[in-house]
Design a protein around this motif. Sequence first.
Motif, mmCIF file in Angstrom:
data_model
loop_
_atom_site.group_PDB
_atom_site.id
_atom_site.type_symbol
_atom_site.label_atom_id
_atom_site.label_comp_id
_atom_site.label_asym_id
_atom_site.label_seq_id
_atom_site.Cartn_x
_atom_site.Cartn_y
_atom_site.Cartn_z
ATOM 1 N N VAL A 31 0.862 -1.176 0.000
ATOM 2 C CA VAL A 31 0.000 0.000 0.000
ATOM 3 C C VAL A 31 0.900 1.227 0.000
ATOM 4 O O VAL A 31 1.790 1.351 0.841
ATOM 5 N N ALA A 32 0.673 2.131 -0.958
ATOM 6 C CA ALA A 32 1.484 3.342 -1.076
ATOM 7 C C ALA A 32 0.586 4.522 -1.409
ATOM 8 O O ALA A 32 -0.521 4.349 -1.929
ATOM 9 N N ALA A 33 1.068 5.717 -1.108
ATOM 10 C CA ALA A 33 0.312 6.936 -1.412
ATOM 11 C C ALA A 33 1.273 8.017 -1.863
ATOM 12 O O ALA A 33 2.445 8.018 -1.484
ATOM 13 N N ASP A 34 0.765 8.951 -2.678
ATOM 14 C CA ASP A 34 1.585 10.083 -3.097
ATOM 15 C C ASP A 34 0.961 11.377 -2.581
ATOM 16 O O ASP A 34 -0.120 11.364 -1.999
ATOM 17 N N THR A 35 1.653 12.489 -2.771
ATOM 18 C CA THR A 35 1.150 13.768 -2.276
ATOM 19 C C THR A 35 0.101 14.383 -3.191
ATOM 20 O O THR A 35 -0.427 15.447 -2.898
ATOM 21 N N ASP A 36 -0.241 13.704 -4.279
ATOM 22 C CA ASP A 36 -1.319 14.160 -5.165
ATOM 23 C C ASP A 36 -2.632 13.465 -4.802
ATOM 24 O O ASP A 36 -3.530 13.370 -5.625
ATOM 25 N N ARG A 37 -2.716 12.919 -3.578
ATOM 26 C CA ARG A 37 -3.937 12.345 -3.001
ATOM 27 C C ARG A 37 -4.275 10.954 -3.520
ATOM 28 O O ARG A 37 -5.376 10.473 -3.333
ATOM 29 N N ASN A 38 -3.340 10.288 -4.184
ATOM 30 C CA ASN A 38 -3.582 8.949 -4.713
ATOM 31 C C ASN A 38 -3.168 7.872 -3.729
ATOM 32 O O ASN A 38 -2.125 7.977 -3.090
ATOM 33 N N THR A 53 -7.231 4.792 -5.922
ATOM 34 C CA THR A 53 -8.282 5.776 -5.700
ATOM 35 C C THR A 53 -7.632 7.100 -5.362
ATOM 36 O O THR A 53 -6.446 7.154 -5.008
ATOM 37 N N ARG A 54 -8.406 8.171 -5.481
ATOM 38 C CA ARG A 54 -7.908 9.518 -5.158
ATOM 39 C C ARG A 54 -8.812 10.111 -4.088
ATOM 40 O O ARG A 54 -10.030 10.113 -4.225
ATOM 41 N N PHE A 55 -8.203 10.604 -3.025
ATOM 42 C CA PHE A 55 -8.928 11.157 -1.893
ATOM 43 C C PHE A 55 -9.104 12.669 -2.029
ATOM 44 O O PHE A 55 -8.418 13.299 -2.830
ATOM 45 N N PRO A 56 -9.965 13.267 -1.207
ATOM 46 C CA PRO A 56 -10.132 14.726 -1.240
ATOM 47 C C PRO A 56 -8.951 15.476 -0.608
ATOM 48 O O PRO A 56 -8.799 16.675 -0.796
ATOM 49 N N LEU A 74 -8.376 -2.417 5.375
ATOM 50 C CA LEU A 74 -7.318 -1.428 5.243
ATOM 51 C C LEU A 74 -7.897 -0.098 5.694
ATOM 52 O O LEU A 74 -8.971 0.295 5.223
ATOM 53 N N MET A 75 -7.216 0.585 6.612
ATOM 54 C CA MET A 75 -7.643 1.909 7.052
ATOM 55 C C MET A 75 -6.559 2.914 6.680
ATOM 56 O O MET A 75 -5.368 2.661 6.876
ATOM 57 N N VAL A 76 -7.014 4.055 6.140
ATOM 58 C CA VAL A 76 -6.089 5.062 5.633
ATOM 59 C C VAL A 76 -6.458 6.421 6.223
ATOM 60 O O VAL A 76 -7.567 6.918 5.984
ATOM 61 N N PRO A 77 -5.545 7.058 6.985
ATOM 62 C CA PRO A 77 -5.822 8.392 7.514
ATOM 63 C C PRO A 77 -5.582 9.445 6.432
ATOM 64 O O PRO A 77 -4.549 9.449 5.768
ATOM 65 N N VAL A 78 -6.555 10.306 6.242
ATOM 66 C CA VAL A 78 -6.503 11.338 5.213
ATOM 67 C C VAL A 78 -6.777 12.676 5.888
ATOM 68 O O VAL A 78 -7.683 12.782 6.713
ATOM 69 N N GLY A 79 -6.012 13.693 5.547
ATOM 70 C CA GLY A 79 -6.249 14.984 6.173
ATOM 71 C C GLY A 79 -5.592 16.106 5.431
ATOM 72 O O GLY A 79 -4.865 15.906 4.465
ATOM 73 N N GLY A 80 -5.875 17.276 5.889
ATOM 74 C CA GLY A 80 -5.318 18.453 5.258
ATOM 75 C C GLY A 80 -5.931 19.697 5.841
ATOM 76 O O GLY A 80 -6.412 19.702 6.973
ATOM 77 N N ASN A 81 -5.962 20.721 5.044
ATOM 78 C CA ASN A 81 -6.447 22.023 5.505
ATOM 79 C C ASN A 81 -7.931 22.030 5.844
ATOM 80 O O ASN A 81 -8.357 22.712 6.752
ATOM 81 N N ARG A 82 -8.737 21.282 5.106
ATOM 82 C CA ARG A 82 -10.185 21.375 5.281
ATOM 83 C C ARG A 82 -10.850 20.125 5.840
ATOM 84 O O ARG A 82 -11.978 20.192 6.292
ATOM 85 N N SER A 83 -10.186 19.006 5.752
ATOM 86 C CA SER A 83 -10.866 17.784 6.176
ATOM 87 C C SER A 83 -9.895 16.795 6.808
ATOM 88 O O SER A 83 -8.734 16.733 6.434
ATOM 89 N N ASN A 84 -10.409 16.061 7.763
ATOM 90 C CA ASN A 84 -9.672 14.959 8.366
ATOM 91 C C ASN A 84 -10.625 13.783 8.424
ATOM 92 O O ASN A 84 -11.770 13.930 8.852
#
Length: 93
Positions: A31-38, A53-56, A74-84
């Motif tokens: 499982v890998a992710a990039d900084t372009d939300r993929n 998949t691509r996250f918000p 599989l659980m994936v933490p996603v976050g940023g300026n507007r959403s967590n």
Amino acid sequence: MDIDSGALLWRHSMTTRPGAAALTTGGGLVVAADTDRNLLVHDVATGEVLFQTRFPASVQGFPITYEAGGRQYLMVPVGGNRSNAVYAFALPR
């Protein structure tokens, strides 16, 4: 990379830098992710992309996997300026 020989088995180039720690599973997934939300799930032996998949927002921290009721998740933490959020995926049996 083959852990015994050190030989490179496959490589996946990303258009941006990795956005989270990579995770390998006993069931043969990477499982890998990039900084372009993929988010990408690869076959550990071949490198084939099995799911993408691509996250918000970008993946943050460490994806985790766990088993419950005989099913792997599989659980994936996603976050940023507007959403967590934490996204959960049931893996195929």
